[in-house]
Design an enzyme around this catalytic site. Structure first.
Site, PDB file in Angstrom:
ATOM      1  N   GLY A  58       0.818  -1.199   0.000  1.00  8.72           N
ATOM      2  CA  GLY A  58       0.000   0.000   0.000  1.00  8.72           C
ATOM      3  C   GLY A  58       0.854   1.252   0.000  1.00  8.72           C
ATOM      4  O   GLY A  58       1.967   1.267   0.525  1.00  8.72           O
ATOM      5  N   HIS A  61       3.487   4.980   2.771  1.00  8.05           N
ATOM      6  CA  HIS A  61       4.648   4.644   3.605  1.00  8.05           C
ATOM      7  C   HIS A  61       5.934   5.223   3.030  1.00  8.05           C
ATOM      8  O   HIS A  61       7.031   4.791   3.380  1.00  8.05           O
ATOM      9  CB  HIS A  61       4.782   3.125   3.722  1.00  8.05           C
ATOM     10  CG  HIS A  61       3.534   2.431   4.122  1.00  8.05           C
ATOM     11  ND1 HIS A  61       2.844   2.771   5.262  1.00  8.05           N
ATOM     12  CD2 HIS A  61       2.816   1.440   3.515  1.00  8.05           C
ATOM     13  CE1 HIS A  61       1.765   2.000   5.354  1.00  8.05           C
ATOM     14  NE2 HIS A  61       1.717   1.199   4.303  1.00  8.05           N
ATOM     15  N   HIS A 223      -0.447   1.581   9.321  1.00  6.19           N
ATOM     16  CA  HIS A 223      -1.694   1.694   8.558  1.00  6.19           C
ATOM     17  C   HIS A 223      -2.783   2.357   9.386  1.00  6.19           C
ATOM     18  O   HIS A 223      -3.975   2.092   9.204  1.00  6.19           O
ATOM     19  CB  HIS A 223      -2.171   0.310   8.100  1.00  6.19           C
ATOM     20  CG  HIS A 223      -1.218  -0.391   7.201  1.00  6.19           C
ATOM     21  ND1 HIS A 223      -0.309  -1.319   7.661  1.00  6.19           N
ATOM     22  CD2 HIS A 223      -1.001  -0.273   5.873  1.00  6.19           C
ATOM     23  CE1 HIS A 223       0.406  -1.765   6.645  1.00  6.19           C
ATOM     24  NE2 HIS A 223       0.009  -1.145   5.545  1.00  6.19           N
ATOM     25  N   GLY A 414       7.305  34.591  19.233  1.00  5.39           N
ATOM     26  CA  GLY A 414       6.984  34.329  20.635  1.00  5.39           C
ATOM     27  C   GLY A 414       8.148  34.152  21.571  1.00  5.39           C
ATOM     28  O   GLY A 414       7.961  33.788  22.730  1.00  5.39           O
ATOM     29  N   CYS A 416      10.713  36.593  22.174  1.00  3.30           N
ATOM     30  CA  CYS A 416      11.439  37.817  22.533  1.00  3.30           C
ATOM     31  C   CYS A 416      11.635  37.938  24.046  1.00  3.30           C
ATOM     32  O   CYS A 416      12.728  38.236  24.523  1.00  3.30           O
ATOM     33  CB  CYS A 416      10.700  39.040  21.989  1.00  3.30           C
ATOM     34  SG  CYS A 416      11.575  40.598  22.271  1.00  3.30           S
ATOM     35  N   THR A 511      10.978  48.570  15.519  1.00  2.00           N
ATOM     36  CA  THR A 511      11.947  47.625  16.066  1.00  2.00           C
ATOM     37  C   THR A 511      12.470  48.202  17.377  1.00  2.00           C
ATOM     38  O   THR A 511      12.064  49.286  17.807  1.00  2.00           O
ATOM     39  CB  THR A 511      13.130  47.403  15.108  1.00  2.00           C
ATOM     40  OG1 THR A 511      13.906  48.611  15.041  1.00  2.00           O
ATOM     41  CG2 THR A 511      12.643  47.028  13.710  1.00  2.00           C
ATOM     42  N   ASP A 572       5.952  47.117  19.521  1.00  2.00           N
ATOM     43  CA  ASP A 572       7.027  46.187  19.188  1.00  2.00           C
ATOM     44  C   ASP A 572       7.592  45.598  20.475  1.00  2.00           C
ATOM     45  O   ASP A 572       8.018  46.339  21.377  1.00  2.00           O
ATOM     46  CB  ASP A 572       8.140  46.912  18.438  1.00  2.00           C
ATOM     47  CG  ASP A 572       9.293  45.975  18.142  1.00  2.00           C
ATOM     48  OD1 ASP A 572       9.119  45.100  17.285  1.00  2.00           O
ATOM     49  OD2 ASP A 572      10.352  46.106  18.792  1.00  2.00           O
ATOM     50  N   PRO A 573       7.602  44.270  20.607  1.00  2.00           N
ATOM     51  CA  PRO A 573       8.063  43.662  21.872  1.00  2.00           C
ATOM     52  C   PRO A 573       9.530  43.948  22.174  1.00  2.00           C
ATOM     53  O   PRO A 573       9.902  44.120  23.335  1.00  2.00           O
ATOM     54  CB  PRO A 573       7.819  42.166  21.648  1.00  2.00           C
ATOM     55  CG  PRO A 573       7.670  42.003  20.178  1.00  2.00           C
ATOM     56  CD  PRO A 573       7.096  43.269  19.668  1.00  2.00           C
ATOM     57  N   GLY A 574      10.372  44.016  21.135  1.00  2.00           N
ATOM     58  CA  GLY A 574      11.781  44.311  21.373  1.00  2.00           C
ATOM     59  C   GLY A 574      11.995  45.694  21.938  1.00  2.00           C
ATOM     60  O   GLY A 574      12.834  45.905  22.823  1.00  2.00           O
TER      61      GLY A 574
END
Length: 591
Positions: A58, A61, A223, A414, A416, A511, A572-574
């Site tokens: 089959g 695989h 299978h 996710g 930072c 940034t 901006d997280p940074g």
């Protein structure tokens, strides 16, 4: 695991075979019968006859079986629909395509449908005057001897080893009976156990048998059949391997199909069931190797890792062990023999190449020694005061990490917040063991730059390290005797200019520069550290209204960035993280 899939009517096997031949010269496709054969092995090729190998089963695989058609492996395969045996007609078509006066060995996995159809094809071939033998592969140890006494073991990872090793034996000119004996010996001395986080998704079908979020199964087949042991909660990979190895090594007498001793030449295969990342699979392989060596004193003679026989996108892996010592003296030689089969995704190595791993240790080298400026800068600082200021900045980072991580989950990948925390942790450890040269202002900042680069990593780690390295140089070149605000002010401007050489980010690009540049500009305008921090905070706040032009956030849809419109927009997280760090540093310095 995602159960989403592209729309499909399930008719993807024949196009797959055509694509395989398109990317692997030397293969021919009989499209109607879904047969792939090695062109050089064709009955009318004119090449020197050898025992030919035919397999199949089959689909679903991959790369088994079609990916193992190549010199030194299989000569032809017949592909059924997904998880369904090919018909006798298809198999007979494959046999005729590579008919050889030296005979043909049929290799089939031990599943009822496959055995029936391949067996019938073998009998028809014999009736037609062809010389044919059949070997059924069964290596799964998840079902014990009592329960599986009638049907035998299922064919799993050892199928691939039989393809490769028997194919090499045929390439060496062995007769049909001898090639069959090699194939049978590999099968008889192999054991496999597989485990998965979930069942696979069949193209064109709705997902079925989905496990719970905290469940996993040991003994999974290829299978979509259920395993023999469903458990929760989810284990770590070392914990899972510790459950799997006793089964494959036969510690349970009912599952003791093959005996393994420390003196034996053992081949290890860690197989991706289709849905694991290469990173996780490689980690799992090393965990298996470590536990075999440390717990059982078994050093694998050969180790191969990859997707060899899959269950479509099954998120799991299998462990196959073969006792080459018991299988025969030439097994390792045949294992090492080169092949053009694309599914054998291992770089060719001869026996000499493997000797370096014979004692179970991976060759390693010491890490590059950090080259530091040992000449005193002459700009003195107080170790305790410097350390206090650093620790205060780190504390502020830890406080804002959840919010920064949340922001970055929306706007980036996710990490930072956790990256900043990692940098802080590295610095804290260096302060505790006094490995930072904080009594010398330039040397101290240089050391901080190295630690930040090592512990943070990624883009932000690189940016911080570049700025700090340039800052250290500016302080070193200042000619001052003591670190003062004025010294720092001048060096901060030259450091920013150095940073601009390596990033296109500028104020307004959303940034960390939107916090750093106002800080440096305000400081150099003579308005003092506290005013500079306030400028950095305002700069970070302004990023809520900016479009991302560089960095990861530049790839995020504007709709995602509007999720925080209720609080003025997504910053901006940074920039937020840097503003918090600067606030902690300046506050601790008494401003």
């Amino acid at each position: 695991m995602s159960h989403k899939q592209f729309k499909s009517d399930g008719n993807i096997v024949a196009p797959y075979l055509l694509g395989l031949a398109r990317s692997n010269p030397g293969l021919t496709v009989i499209e109607h019968d879904r047969v792939v054969f090695r062109t050089a092995s064709a009955a009318n090729s004119g090449n020197k006859p050898k025992v030919t190998l035919v397999s199949g089963g089959g689909s679903g695989h991959e790369p088994t079986h079609a990916g193992f058609v190549g010199e030194g492996a299989l000569d032809a395969i017949a592909a059924g629909a997904i998880f369904a045996s090919p018909s006798t007609k298809q198999i007979f078509s494959a046999l005729k395509a590579v008919e050889s006066p030296k005979g043909t060995l049929i290799i089939v996995k031990n599943y009822t449908g496959d055995i029936i159809h391949f067996g019938l094809a073998a009998e028809r071939a014999k009736a037609a005057g062809m010389k044919v033998e059949l070997v059924a592969v069964g290596d799964d140890v998840s079902v014990g001897k009592k329960k599986g006494s009638l049907v035998g073991r299922r064919g799993l990872g050892a199928t691939v080893l039989v393809h490769k090793i028997a194919g090499a034996a045929a390439a060496h000119g062995l007769e049909l009976s001898e090639v069959a004996q090699v194939a049978q010996a590999v099968n008889d001395n192999s054991a496999t156990i597989a485990a998965s986080l979930d069942h696979c998704t069949v193209p064109g079908h709705k997902p079925e048998n989905i496990l719970g979020d905290d469940e996993y199964e040991i003994g999974m087949g290829i299978h979509n059949e259920s395993g023999t042991q469903k458990s929760s909660p989810l284990p770590s990979i070392p914990e899972l391997v510790a459950q799997m190895l006793p089964l494959v090594l036969g510690e349970d007498e009912d599952r003791s199909y093959v005996k393994f001793e420390p003196k034996d030449d053992v081949v290890l295969m860690v197989n991706n069931m289709g849905g694991m990342s290469n990173l996780e699979l490689g980690y799992a392989a090393e965990v298996v190797s470590e536990q075999l060596i440390k717990k059982y004193n078994i050093i694998p003679k050969r180790t191969i890792v990859g997707a060899f026989i899959t269950a479509l996108n099954g998120p799991g892996f299998g462990i196959t062990l073969m006792n080459a010592s018991k299988a025969g003296p030439s097994i390792i030689k045949y294992f090492d023999y080169p092949t053009t089969a694309s599914g054998w995704n291992q770089t060719y190595h001869n026996a000499e190449d493997w000797k370096v791993l014979a004692d179970g240790k991976v060759p390693t080298a010491p890490s590059l020694k950090t080259i530091k400026n040992e000449k005193p800068s002459g700009v003195k600082a107080n170790f305790d005061t410097f350390a206090k200021i650093l620790l205060a900045g780190i504390e502020r980072i830890n406080e804002v990490e959840p919010k920064v991580t949340w922001y970055d989950t929306i706007a980036g990948d996710g990490d930072c917040g956790t990256t900043l925390v990692s940098g802080g942790k590295g610095l804290t450890e260096a302060i505790d063991d006094h490995s930072l040269r904080l009594e010398d202002a330039a040397h101290g900042i240089e050391d901080i730059a190295y630690i930040v680069e090592d512990s943070m990593g990624g883009t932000s780690g690189g940016l911080y390290s570049i700025y700090l390295s340039a800052l250290a140089k500016g302080i070193n070149d200042s000619g001052d005797k003591q670190l003062t605000v004025n010294t720092f002010k001048k060096a901060s401007q030259s450091a920013l200019e150095a940073l601009y050489k390596y990033t296109r980010a500028r104020p307004g690009y959303r940034t960390l520069i939107d916090a750093l540049q106002p800080f440096v500009e305000t400081l150099n305008a003579g308005k003092g550290p506290r005013a500079a921090v306030e400028a950095a905070q305002q700069g970070a706040e302004k990023t809520r209204k900016m479009d991302a032009l560089v960095g990861r956030a530049s790839y995020v849809a504007k709709e995602e960035l509007r999720k925080l419109d209720s609080e003025g927009g997504l910053p901006d997280p940074g920039a937020v993280g840097l503003a918090a760090l600067l606030d902690g540093l300046v506050t601790a310095a008494g401003y």
